[in-house]
Design an enzyme around this catalytic site. Sequence first.
Site, PDB file in Angstrom:
ATOM      1  N   ASP A 258       0.877  -1.170   0.000  1.00  0.00           N
ATOM      2  CA  ASP A 258       0.000   0.000   0.000  1.00  0.00           C
ATOM      3  C   ASP A 258       0.917   1.223   0.000  1.00  0.00           C
ATOM      4  OD1 ASP A 258      -1.467   2.214   0.616  1.00  0.00           O
ATOM      5  OD2 ASP A 258      -2.598   1.314   2.249  1.00  0.00           O
TER       6      ASP A 258
ATOM      7  N   GLN B 177       0.968   6.494   0.680  1.00  0.00           N
ATOM      8  CA  GLN B 177       1.707   7.587   1.340  1.00  0.00           C
ATOM      9  C   GLN B 177       3.200   7.541   1.023  1.00  0.00           C
ATOM     10  OE1 GLN B 177       0.115   9.941   2.765  1.00  0.00           O
ATOM     11  NE2 GLN B 177      -1.835   9.051   3.360  1.00  0.00           N
TER      12      GLN B 177
ATOM     13  N   CYS C  68      -8.835   6.669   9.533  1.00  0.00           N
ATOM     14  CA  CYS C  68      -9.090   5.360   8.899  1.00  0.00           C
ATOM     15  C   CYS C  68      -8.116   4.302   9.381  1.00  0.00           C
ATOM     16  CB  CYS C  68      -9.054   5.450   7.373  1.00  0.00           C
ATOM     17  SG  CYS C  68     -10.318   6.487   6.692  1.00  0.00           S
TER      18      CYS C  68
END
Length: 428
Positions: free
Chosen positions: A207, A210, A372
């Site tokens: 992921d 960022q 989140c």
Amino acid sequence: MPLDDILPLDAHALRADFPILQTRVRDETPLVYFDNAATTQRPRAVIDAITAAYERQYSNVHRGIHWLSELSTGLFEDARTAVQRFIRAERSCEIIFTPGTTASINLVARSWGDANLRASDEVLLTEMEHHSNLVPWHQLAQRTGCRLRFLPVTPNGLLDLTALDELLTERTRFVSVVAVSNVLGTINPIKTIIARAHQVGALVLVDAAQSVPHDATDVRDLDADFLAFSGHKMLGPSGVGVLYGREKLLDAMPPFLGGGSMIDRVTLDGFTSADLPEKFEAGTPPIVPAIAMAAAVHYLEAVGLAAVSAHERRLTEKMHAVLSRFDGVRILGPDPGLKGGIVSFVIDGFNAQDVAMMLDEQGVAVRLGHHCAMPLHAKLGVSASLRASFYLYNTLDEIDRFAEALQSALRMLKPKGGKRPASVPAVG
Ligand code: PMP
């Protein structure tokens, strides 16, 4: 070296490229935009690319033989190539345009997960994942019965790699891990985790929501199997993101969404899938967002991602130094040297929402809540935190303005539970 020394990039000059940064909050106060982990702002070059596409280059892609469709198809495929180069992928067919990181992860969980996992299998995640990298795997576990396991987070906000020995076994079929935590800012040792996972034959999804926007990414050097990120977090538009996947893996995976564009042939009895990348791009893709995302890629390449990350490190160091002057402030996550431009914190005795509102009144935009990442906040023992997150257009001066705003907020607010207020330092 003193913190106020010369910055590796001229953020003051770059700011002129971002019309929205000239905004005055409620028509009065200059905006300090510290909510970049949620979404970033767009430079004129990206806005111009959107306008140019709609004014002169827009049609549906891959469908027409007419001139305008060829023009927009060419720009759309150029965007794919720009992204391919940006993350050093081997082939452009390994770049799938999706609506964003969330959609990219769901694609893998649905397509690869449903086709490959059984009840005896395990998926390894970490305790610091964004809900986007948790819920799709919970859903997969509900569908297949596979077991989710979690690499723990240490009290100082790092992944506890010592647990890998126990957690990575022959049952581990898939690992999905965040490269940079959207709460702690922690830069995780992704390359090491990927190598360890591959030793037991597990595939790895990164992921990179960022990380890709803030530092150079090389999917081949990482040896990543899949990597997901979003356009809106890297100066591009919302509505577009990317799933990178190794060609061999994507080729073997069944399509996720069905519809136009993803087929080779359809009969009343069934269908055959198109080749990559169209196989995973059912329906009309995010044409203009993808074209504008390429403009964002070019902008970031011109500035240089090494300069961006060095600049953010500087801002993070200063933010840590400023916050450490306030009594009762607890910064979540590791020291600046181990993190990107994300600083989350709580203040003893003060309601985070009150503080965020007072900052907003003074033109400072920070994030409030669990960002989140509810399981991570539960682990850290906090229900909500304040988060300041930076990008290339933020300046050291803005951190001074933030410090002044925080100081005045804490002076004006009543501490909850009658506790002693955090002592407020002189800010200069
Ligand atoms: N993962 C991380 C680490 C994120 O920070 C975010 C966005 N906050 C996402 C996934 C989801 O990205 P998007 O909302 O663009 O799909």
